[in-house]
Design an enzyme around this catalytic site. Structure first.
Site, PDB file in Angstrom:
ATOM      1  N   SER A 237       0.834  -1.199   0.000  1.00 40.50           N
ATOM      2  CA  SER A 237       0.000   0.000   0.000  1.00 40.50           C
ATOM      3  C   SER A 237       0.873   1.256   0.000  1.00 40.50           C
ATOM      4  CB  SER A 237      -0.921  -0.002   1.217  1.00 40.50           C
ATOM      5  OG  SER A 237      -0.152  -0.125   2.397  1.00 40.50           O
TER       6      SER A 237
ATOM      7  N   TYR B 171      -4.314   1.049   3.885  1.00 38.49           N
ATOM      8  CA  TYR B 171      -5.240  -0.060   3.692  1.00 38.49           C
ATOM      9  C   TYR B 171      -5.771  -0.542   5.061  1.00 38.49           C
ATOM     10  CZ  TYR B 171      -3.846  -1.047  -1.223  1.00 38.49           C
ATOM     11  OH  TYR B 171      -3.626  -0.997  -2.581  1.00 38.49           O
TER      12      TYR B 171
ATOM     13  N   CYS C  56       2.663  -6.586   1.866  1.00 38.61           N
ATOM     14  CA  CYS C  56       1.774  -5.781   2.705  1.00 38.61           C
ATOM     15  C   CYS C  56       0.991  -6.765   3.553  1.00 38.61           C
ATOM     16  CB  CYS C  56       0.830  -4.975   1.815  1.00 38.61           C
ATOM     17  SG  CYS C  56      -0.469  -4.092   2.707  1.00 38.61           S
TER      18      CYS C  56
ATOM     19  N   GLU D  95       4.986   7.028   8.411  1.00 33.56           N
ATOM     20  CA  GLU D  95       4.829   7.777   7.152  1.00 33.56           C
ATOM     21  C   GLU D  95       5.326   9.214   7.303  1.00 33.56           C
ATOM     22  OE1 GLU D  95       3.234   7.138   3.981  1.00 33.56           O
ATOM     23  OE2 GLU D  95       3.674   5.081   4.510  1.00 33.56           O
TER      24      GLU D  95
ATOM     25  N   CYS E 247       3.312  -5.788  10.215  1.00 35.63           N
ATOM     26  CA  CYS E 247       3.034  -4.672   9.311  1.00 35.63           C
ATOM     27  C   CYS E 247       4.372  -4.280   8.694  1.00 35.63           C
ATOM     28  CB  CYS E 247       2.441  -3.508  10.087  1.00 35.63           C
ATOM     29  SG  CYS E 247       2.281  -1.994   9.112  1.00 35.63           S
TER      30      CYS E 247
ATOM     31  N   HIS F 225       5.509  -1.601   7.766  1.00 34.37           N
ATOM     32  CA  HIS F 225       6.081  -0.329   8.229  1.00 34.37           C
ATOM     33  C   HIS F 225       6.920  -0.504   9.505  1.00 34.37           C
ATOM     34  CE1 HIS F 225       3.455   1.645   5.404  1.00 34.37           C
ATOM     35  NE2 HIS F 225       3.841   2.841   5.808  1.00 34.37           N
TER      36      HIS F 225
HETATM   37  N1  DGL Z   1       1.418  -2.007   4.363  1.00 29.61           N
HETATM   38  C1  DGL Z   1       0.441  -2.114   5.434  1.00 29.61           C
HETATM   39  C2  DGL Z   1       0.694  -3.418   6.201  1.00 29.61           C
HETATM   40  O1  DGL Z   1       1.743  -4.037   6.089  1.00 29.61           O
HETATM   41  C3  DGL Z   1       0.493  -0.939   6.379  1.00 29.61           C
HETATM   42  C4  DGL Z   1       0.060   0.367   5.753  1.00 29.61           C
HETATM   43  C5  DGL Z   1      -1.419   0.443   5.465  1.00 29.61           C
HETATM   44  O2  DGL Z   1      -2.247   0.401   6.407  1.00 29.61           O
HETATM   45  O3  DGL Z   1      -1.754   0.552   4.297  1.00 29.61           O
HETATM   46  O4  DGL Z   1      -0.171  -3.828   6.938  1.00 29.61           O
END
Ligand code: DGL
Length: 276
Positions: free
Chosen positions: A9, A40, A71, A159, A193, A195
């Site tokens: 995402s 997302y 993701c 972010e 996640c 991130h």
């Molecule tokens: N890339 C999403 C994950 O790994 C985190 C960012 C989002 O919520 O889009 O869950």
């Protein structure tokens, strides 16, 4: 050379691409960050699946021969739809993450002795990933006890580039203290996640302050290994070229923040429009 598409995402999946690059150096990589529609993690299953499918269709049209869904949220909520819709192998991050946690818990002698309580894991993830129970199912299948904790404030903080910031530390302190109060016996932490690897040092520091250090599993490396295992099924042709980066929103922000996730400067990023 195989063409491997990596999709997230946003920027977080670059941590998975970072693990893939040295592991499969002769592949042509495409990376798509659907930054216009991020996050997302706060959206419904239907919306996440729609976004993931349109992103995958774009990558397929660019010649992708394998899709790595880097993701956690898209893996948790749209992996089955992606596998059903695409004529190429699709790898998510949940199963490799659960397997990495299990390897740490079940095969301690391979590295160093660890207590059996490692079989109890804490997963930090977005709200959508937690609600999907994807980690609970994947871990339960491996006999692991799991506690999941939704951490909706962490993605916006990362972010923002606040990876070593007092506000992020305080937010982590609250989330981790709550999770450890609910599941005091956990010894292993899965970063559920893409991130979160960017705040791993901060997570370790806060856990030390809370007097509850944990073994931390980052699914990026495990996912890269899972992708490499599928490679023989992918036909190889053409010559290796540098990764191509696509984003659906601000190129400048993608280049600035993305380099921290990738661990190196990002060359050109192409802006694309996948609609709403
Ligand atoms: N890339 C999403 C994950 O790994 C985190 C960012 C989002 O919520 O889009 O869950």
């Amino acid at each position: 050379m195989p063409t491997i598409a990596v999709f997230d995402s946003g920027f977080g999946g670059l941590t998975v691409l970072r693990a893939l690059l040295p592991l499969i150096p002769d592949a042509r990589f495409l990376y798509l960050g659907d930054t216009a529609r991020l996050p997302y993690g706060a959206k419904s299953q239907q919306t996440i699946a729609r976004y993931a499918l349109s992103s995958a269709a774009f990558l397929l049209a660019q010649g992708a021969q394998m899709l790595v869904v880097a993701c956690n949220t898209a893996s948790a909520l749209a992996l089955d739809e992606l596998k059903a819709a695409l004529p190429i192998p699709v790898i998510g991050v949940i199963e490799p993450g659960a397997q990495a946690a299990n390897a740490l818990a079940r095969h301690p002698s391979s590295l160093f002795p660890l207590p059996s309580s490692l079989a109890s894991v804490l997963v930090l993830a977005t709200a959508a990933t937690v609600q999907s129970n994807a980690y609970t199912k994947a871990c339960a299948a491996l006999g692991l006890t799991i506690h999941e904790k939704a951490c909706p404030l962490l993605v916006p903080l990362v972010e923002e580039g606040w990876t070593d910031h007092p506000v992020t530390a305080e937010v982590l302190r609250i989330y981790l203290a709550e999770a450890l109060a609910e599941a005091p016996s956990v010894q292993t932490l899965v970063l559920g996640c893409t991130h979160y690897p960017l705040i791993k040092p901060l997570i370790e520091r806060v856990l030390r302050e809370l007097g509850h250090p944990l073994h931390i599993v980052d699914s990026a490396a495990a996912t890269a290994i899972a992708a490499a295992k599928v490679l023989p099924a992918v036909s190889s042709e053409g010559e290796a070229i540098p990764p191509t980066f696509y984003a659906t929103d601000s190129i400048e922000k993608f280049q600035r923040l993305g380099s921290a996730f990738l661990g190196q400067a990002l060359p050109e990023v192409k802006l694309i429009d996948l609609g709403g």
